[in-house]
Design an enzyme around this catalytic site. Structure first.
Site, short mmCIF file in Angstrom:
data_model
loop_
_atom_site.label_atom_id
_atom_site.label_comp_id
_atom_site.label_asym_id
_atom_site.label_seq_id
_atom_site.Cartn_x
_atom_site.Cartn_y
_atom_site.Cartn_z
N CYS A 1 -6.19 -0.04 -4.80
CA CYS A 1 -5.48 -1.24 -4.33
C CYS A 1 -6.34 -2.09 -3.39
O CYS A 1 -6.20 -3.31 -3.35
CB CYS A 1 -4.17 -0.87 -3.65
SG CYS A 1 -4.35 0.30 -2.29
N HIS B 1 -0.98 1.18 1.11
CA HIS B 1 -1.21 0.27 -0.02
C HIS B 1 -1.63 -1.11 0.48
O HIS B 1 -1.16 -1.58 1.50
CB HIS B 1 0.09 0.17 -0.83
CG HIS B 1 -0.04 -0.59 -2.11
ND1 HIS B 1 -0.88 -0.20 -3.13
CD2 HIS B 1 0.57 -1.74 -2.53
CE1 HIS B 1 -0.77 -1.07 -4.13
NE2 HIS B 1 0.09 -2.01 -3.78
#
Length: 230
Positions: free
Chosen positions: A95, A169
């Protein structure tokens, strides 16, 4: 069969800037820390800003919100300009790299690339691809994978084991055609957060970041970095 898994990147400007330099991006734009969400701390961030990356924890509360948000947009619809470059995430822990690609791809006209830049080549090859095709292209793109791996070892904290489950994330917040978009490869589409401009992008992006923090008031693991003109 489980897909590829990479080591996670830190939300650390030194790491991200070195990563982008290795991929052939000229350092006329650099990531800097956002030390806080208050106006006086935001005033310390060099302008102009063309993207913000937010690192946040994936919690149960967030996953409930994400599902509700997706269903609401699917039923009500939203406007997304075709100019937005968006890709899906199929590689575990990639990510950070996908956030960087989203930040650069949606500001490509502002960037200068060195000759032979691996990142420029990736963006040129994937410009006409679907979000899913871009994800597959990244899976097979060794120049970015190897650079990601090197950068993951360069952070201030020791890189976790590649098999360790990571619940942090990255997303990118960018300005495209007068609107603020949240780009998250775990989501099926970009999220339009309303109007913005080059001048107000940082403040508008931080308002979105604040909503993430308000949804999880017991969490402290939030970190934002801004892509600023050097």
């Amino acid at each position: 069969m489980e897909g590829q898994r990479w080591l996670p990147l830190e939300a650390n400007p030194e790491v991200t800037n070195q990563f982008l330099k290795q991929l052939g991006l000229h350092p006329n734009w650099q990531f800097v820390d956002v030390y806080g969400m208050e106006p006086e701390l935001l005033s310390m961030v060099p302008r102009p800003v063309c993207a913000v990356l937010l690192l946040f924890p994936i919690t149960e509360k967030y996953e409930v919100f994400r599902t509700e948000e997706e269903e609401k947009i699917k039923s009500q619809g939203q406007d997304v300009t075709s100019s937005v470059y968006f890709m899906k995430q199929t590689i575990s822990n990639a990510c950070g790299t996908i956030g960087l690609i989203h930040a650069i791809a949606n500001n490509k006209d502002k960037m200068h690339f060195e000759s032979g830049s691996a990142l420029k080549k990736f963006l040129e090859e994937s410009v006409a691809m679907s979000p899913e095709e871009r994800a597959r292209h990244l899976e097979n793109y060794d120049a970015i994978r190897v650079t990601h791996e090197t950068s993951a070892h360069e952070g201030q904290t020791e890189a976790p084991s590649i098999d360790e489950k990571v619940d942090l994330h990255f997303i990118a917040l960018v300005h495209v055609d007068g609107h603020l978009y949240e780009l998250d490869g775990r989501k099926p589409f970009p999220i339009n957060h309303g109007k913005t401009s080059d001048e107000t992008l940082l403040e508008d992006a931080i308002e979105v970041c604040k909503k993430f923090m308000e949804r999880d008031p017991d969490e402290l693991r939030f970190n934002a970095i801004a892509l600023s003109a050097a």
